[in-house]
Write a protein that holds these residues in place. Structure first.
Motif, short mmCIF file in Angstrom:
data_model
loop_
_atom_site.label_atom_id
_atom_site.label_comp_id
_atom_site.label_asym_id
_atom_site.label_seq_id
_atom_site.Cartn_x
_atom_site.Cartn_y
_atom_site.Cartn_z
N TYR A 175 0.75 -1.38 -0.01
CA TYR A 175 -0.04 0.11 -0.13
C TYR A 175 0.92 1.17 0.22
O TYR A 175 1.80 1.41 0.89
CB TYR A 175 -0.88 -0.07 1.43
N GLU A 191 -7.91 -0.95 5.78
CA GLU A 191 -7.35 -0.88 4.52
C GLU A 191 -6.68 -2.40 4.27
O GLU A 191 -6.33 -2.86 3.28
CB GLU A 191 -6.38 0.35 4.29
N GLN A 194 -8.76 -4.84 3.10
CA GLN A 194 -9.03 -4.93 1.63
C GLN A 194 -7.73 -5.43 0.80
O GLN A 194 -8.03 -5.96 -0.06
CB GLN A 194 -9.23 -3.60 1.41
N LEU A 195 -6.32 -5.16 1.54
CA LEU A 195 -5.31 -5.58 0.78
C LEU A 195 -5.30 -6.99 0.86
O LEU A 195 -4.87 -7.79 -0.18
CB LEU A 195 -4.13 -4.94 1.41
N THR A 198 -7.44 -8.34 -1.87
CA THR A 198 -6.98 -8.21 -3.02
C THR A 198 -5.91 -9.33 -3.33
O THR A 198 -5.98 -9.68 -4.58
CB THR A 198 -6.53 -6.83 -3.22
N VAL A 254 -1.29 -1.37 -4.41
CA VAL A 254 -2.19 -0.48 -4.22
C VAL A 254 -1.92 1.06 -3.91
O VAL A 254 -1.42 1.20 -2.98
CB VAL A 254 -3.45 -0.85 -3.68
N ARG A 256 -3.18 4.82 -3.47
CA ARG A 256 -4.11 5.80 -3.00
C ARG A 256 -3.95 7.09 -3.70
O ARG A 256 -2.87 7.63 -3.17
CB ARG A 256 -4.83 5.54 -1.63
N TYR A 262 -7.45 5.41 -7.19
CA TYR A 262 -6.46 4.68 -6.88
C TYR A 262 -6.05 3.90 -8.09
O TYR A 262 -6.54 3.96 -9.11
CB TYR A 262 -6.70 3.49 -5.88
N VAL A 264 -3.59 0.39 -9.43
CA VAL A 264 -3.08 -1.02 -8.98
C VAL A 264 -1.81 -1.18 -9.90
O VAL A 264 -2.07 -1.02 -11.04
CB VAL A 264 -4.15 -1.89 -9.21
N ASP A 289 -12.10 1.73 -1.36
CA ASP A 289 -10.98 0.49 -1.15
C ASP A 289 -11.70 -0.83 -1.40
O ASP A 289 -10.98 -1.65 -1.58
CB ASP A 289 -10.44 0.47 0.37
N TRP A 292 -10.74 -2.42 -4.61
CA TRP A 292 -9.42 -2.76 -4.84
C TRP A 292 -9.23 -4.17 -5.63
O TRP A 292 -8.42 -4.32 -6.52
CB TRP A 292 -8.57 -2.46 -3.82
N SER A 293 -9.90 -5.05 -5.12
CA SER A 293 -9.47 -6.26 -5.39
C SER A 293 -10.32 -6.71 -6.79
O SER A 293 -9.47 -7.25 -7.85
CB SER A 293 -10.42 -7.55 -4.58
#
Length: 310
Positions: A175, A191, A194-195, A198, A254, A256, A262, A264, A289, A292-293
């Motif tokens: 991140y 976050e 979410q990472l 992802t 990722v 932001r 964002y 990737v 967020d 993101w995936s």
């Protein structure tokens, strides 16, 4: 019956047909659909004896053995190949409609009493490319010589259509926060969740492609891996992944830009040389967020797994 010489010259692929055929790279059938069209036989040896019935029987045995050997390890699901007298385009359409990812066509040409040719082509319908085009010469015209030829053909097809998957170490996504409200403390707990989502999504997409096997990175104890800072270690991920037994390593990031913008990025290296093999960036995307995936998944599919081969 189509002339065998047309098969021996190779199957002409039409992008307009193949471009719309096949399954998505992230949802392939399991096992992979494979259509094996009946091979043709041509005899120009000039032998006086009529051996049509014998050759017809040998060809049936050859095809039965070929299909059996290709399906033996469970990687392939055999599907109908369409009419044997169809055009190359019709064969492709029929195979794709039946759910085939790959189509095999070919023929056997008896040149003389002692010399025969076996020609085989394998087409990846979804990728719009020929993965194998080979001419095998074999001696003799008896059951044993035909059986040996089938062994060589099935071996080459297995190796070409489904090569051993690449061992890929996919490290936890990292991140970077360049938004105006960036925190000096790094990613928040939300976050990080979410990472992790992802990372999990990307691992599933690669695994489902059938081209990669995912190496477990839990044992990676290098500080850069534990702190999710591999992006700044000048390619150290390659050596870490090599120590885990992987062929390639992937580091994803990722970045932001704002609360709803964002990018990737993912980079793949060869673990033996450290060479960067793939370096792709999504460009600016919109979404919170939790998206993101989805952005990472789309990037991997568009730029690597579903990318048309030259």
């Amino acid at each position: 019956m189509r002339r065998l010489t047309g098969v021996l010259c190779g199957l002409v692929l039409m992008g307009s047909i193949l471009g719309s055929a096949g399954t998505r790279a992230d949802t392939p059938p399991e096992p992979v659909g494979l259509a094996v069209a009946d091979f043709e036989f041509l005899d120009t040896s000039g032998e006086p004896a009529d051996q049509a019935a014998v050759h017809a029987r040998r060809l049936r045995d050859f095809m039965a053995a070929l299909r059996r050997d290709l399906a033996a390890d469970g990687r392939f699901r055999l599907v109908p190949a369409g009419p044997s007298d169809g055009t190359p385009e019709a064969l492709v359409r029929a195979a794709a409609a039946a759910g085939a990812r790959y189509l095999v066509v070919g023929g056997i040409h008896k040149m003389s009493t002692l010399v025969q040719w076996a020609k085989v082509d394998a087409i990846d319908i979804a990728a719009d490319r020929v993965v194998l085009s080979k001419l095998i010469t074999f001696r003799g015209d008896d059951d044993a010589s035909w059986a040996r030829a089938e062994t060589f053909v099935s071996r080459d097809l297995n190796a070409a259509i489904m090569p051993a998957p690449i061992k890929l170490a996919i490290f936890d996504f990292e991140y970077e926060d360049f938004s105006p409200a960036a925190s000096t403390g790094g990613a928040t707990e939300a976050e990080l969740v979410q990472l992790d989502d992802t990372t999990g999504m990307v691992r599933r997409v690669f695994a489902k492609s059938g081209r990669y096997s995912i190496t477990d990175v839990a044992a990676a104890d290098a500080p850069a891996a534990k702190t999710r800072s591999l992006r700044d270690c000048n390619g150290c991920d390659a050596a870490i992944a090599r120590g885990l037994g992987a062929d390639q390593s992937l580091v994803g990031v990722v970045r932001r830009i704002s609360r709803t913008e964002y990018t990737v990025r993912f980079q793949i290296r060869d673990t033996k040389t450290g060479t960067v093999l793939v370096d792709e960036n999504s460009g600016l995307r919109m979404g919170a967020d939790y998206s993101w995936s989805r952005g990472a998944r789309r990037l991997v599919l568009d730029r690597l797994l579903e990318k048309k081969q030259p």
